[in-house]
Design a protein around this motif. Structure first.
Motif, mmCIF file in Angstrom:
data_model
loop_
_atom_site.group_PDB
_atom_site.id
_atom_site.type_symbol
_atom_site.label_atom_id
_atom_site.label_comp_id
_atom_site.label_asym_id
_atom_site.label_seq_id
_atom_site.Cartn_x
_atom_site.Cartn_y
_atom_site.Cartn_z
ATOM 1 N N LEU A 234 0.828 -1.212 0.000
ATOM 2 C CA LEU A 234 0.000 0.000 0.000
ATOM 3 C C LEU A 234 0.864 1.265 0.000
ATOM 4 O O LEU A 234 0.515 2.268 -0.631
ATOM 5 N N ALA A 235 1.998 1.196 0.681
ATOM 6 C CA ALA A 235 2.920 2.334 0.672
ATOM 7 C C ALA A 235 3.486 2.536 -0.728
ATOM 8 O O ALA A 235 3.628 3.681 -1.196
ATOM 9 N N GLU A 236 3.789 1.433 -1.406
ATOM 10 C CA GLU A 236 4.283 1.510 -2.780
ATOM 11 C C GLU A 236 3.200 2.063 -3.706
ATOM 12 O O GLU A 236 3.474 2.871 -4.606
ATOM 13 N N LEU A 237 1.959 1.657 -3.479
ATOM 14 C CA LEU A 237 0.845 2.174 -4.274
ATOM 15 C C LEU A 237 0.717 3.686 -4.083
ATOM 16 O O LEU A 237 0.536 4.430 -5.058
ATOM 17 N N GLU A 238 0.816 4.129 -2.851
ATOM 18 C CA GLU A 238 0.710 5.562 -2.576
ATOM 19 C C GLU A 238 1.830 6.324 -3.283
ATOM 20 O O GLU A 238 1.600 7.392 -3.866
ATOM 21 N N ARG A 239 3.036 5.754 -3.257
ATOM 22 C CA ARG A 239 4.165 6.414 -3.917
ATOM 23 C C ARG A 239 3.942 6.474 -5.429
ATOM 24 O O ARG A 239 4.132 7.528 -6.051
ATOM 25 N N ARG A 240 3.505 5.359 -6.023
ATOM 26 C CA ARG A 240 3.272 5.316 -7.475
ATOM 27 C C ARG A 240 2.149 6.271 -7.875
ATOM 28 O O ARG A 240 2.233 6.936 -8.906
ATOM 29 N N ALA A 241 1.107 6.302 -7.069
ATOM 30 C CA ALA A 241 -0.015 7.194 -7.372
ATOM 31 C C ALA A 241 0.427 8.654 -7.336
ATOM 32 O O ALA A 241 0.001 9.465 -8.172
ATOM 33 N N GLY A 242 1.315 8.972 -6.382
ATOM 34 C CA GLY A 242 1.823 10.342 -6.309
ATOM 35 C C GLY A 242 2.702 10.681 -7.498
ATOM 36 O O GLY A 242 2.613 11.785 -8.053
ATOM 37 N N GLU A 243 3.547 9.741 -7.915
ATOM 38 C CA GLU A 243 4.453 9.990 -9.040
ATOM 39 C C GLU A 243 3.700 10.132 -10.362
ATOM 40 O O GLU A 243 4.054 10.967 -11.198
ATOM 41 N N THR A 244 2.691 9.282 -10.561
ATOM 42 C CA THR A 244 2.003 9.240 -11.859
ATOM 43 C C THR A 244 0.723 10.072 -11.897
ATOM 44 O O THR A 244 0.154 10.268 -12.969
#
Length: 306
Positions: A234-244
């Motif tokens: 979920l932390a990785e998802l949050e990071r990816r969502a912020g980047e993209t």
């Protein structure tokens, strides 16, 4: 009255004739057997063959056919088939480890090699299946309806060449299947035209051909299908969502409700989009793909409206 005598040879001939008559109806009921390595190929073959052959997809419903390991009995059954339909592009890794009759193999993507998508090498594991790598080529060709049509055409050619069904009937069925897939493609091009400017994240790398066909931007994760993501994921998802700046999250299979809530808290609209290597319950291939297209279109509409 003179007794009629029958020679031993005549008796034997009569016995053989009776035996042949007794097994004739059973033999006449036997149909050619076609084996497919995934559900889409089974669906296309079923549509094209009708009642002319038995089409078998031997992978259990709870197993990913990409990484299925057939038993000795499974292999024996497959080897005896009249036609074996392969997906190509690296799909069904067991095919390279089993001796199969070359004359009965049909690689349905042979004519599509110049349209394959090369993927990065990422090693990970799925449940008890051990480690494996997504590398070399994207293999879920059928998520592009026009590539699916090319696979269906390859099946039709093989069926006619091997005389497994009347040519005229196969041609009519192929025309109907082509119409369905072209209608689906036309719907997707219209319905997803507004999705081209919306960043999307997918929980698994299955959608490359779908994304290319409709000019979608899809970033992929490596999550277990249907499972609750870990805190790290979920932390990785949050990071990816912020980047993209992603607004849509595609799930390969429906996750627990808590996972949907977690995605929503990150501003992501969840869409369930099974990649259809396995059959979905109570819905055919084209209807399932249609449903996924509608779900993405609806999510885009919600984003635009919000």
């Amino acid at each position: 009255m003179r007794k009629l005598t029958v020679s031993p040879i005549l008796k034997s001939l009569v016995a053989v004739a009776i035996f042949l008559c007794s097994i004739g109806p059973v033999a006449a009921q036997e149909k050619p057997r076609v084996v497919a390595v995934n559900y889409p190929l089974q669906y296309f073959a079923d549509r094209l063959l009708g009642d002319s052959a038995d089409v078998i997809f031997p992978v259990p419903a709870d197993v990913d056919p990409s990484y299925w390991r057939p038993s000795i009995a499974d292999i024996s059954m497959i080897q005896s088939a009249d036609l074996i339909l392969l997906n190509g592009a690296g799909f069904a890794t067991w095919v390279d480890r089993v001796s199969l009759p070359r004359t009965r193999l049909v690689n349905t993507s042979m004519a599509l090699k110049d349209r394959f998508i090369v993927t990065e090498s990422i090693t990970h594991s799925h449940g008890d299946g051990g480690e494996h790598a997504h590398e070399g080529l994207a293999s879920y060709l059928w998520l592009d309806p026009m590539l699916a049509l090319a696979q269906a055409e390859a099946i039709a050619t093989a069926v006619v060449a091997r005389n497994l069904a009347p040519e005229a009937e196969v041609a009519d069925r192929l025309a109907a299947l082509k119409s369905d897939l072209e209608r689906l493609d036309a719907k997707a091009r219209t319905a997803l035209s507004g999705a081209q400017d919306v960043a999307i994240i997918a929980t698994h790398p299955r959608y490359q051909y779908f994304a290319r066909r409709y000019a979608l931007s899809i970033t992929t994760l490596e999550w277990e299908a249907g499972a609750m993501p870990t805190f790290a994921e979920l932390a990785e998802l949050e990071r990816r969502a912020g980047e993209t700046e992603a607004r849509i999250l595609i799930w390969e299979a429906a996750p627990p409700e808590e996972a949907l809530v977690a995605a929503q808290s990150l501003g992501l609209h969840s869409v369930i989009f099974p990649p259809l290597a396995q059959e979905e319950p109570d819905i055919a291939f084209d209807a399932a793909l249609d449903r996924a297209i509608t779900a993405i279109s609806n999510a885009v509409s919600q984003i635009s409206g919000g």
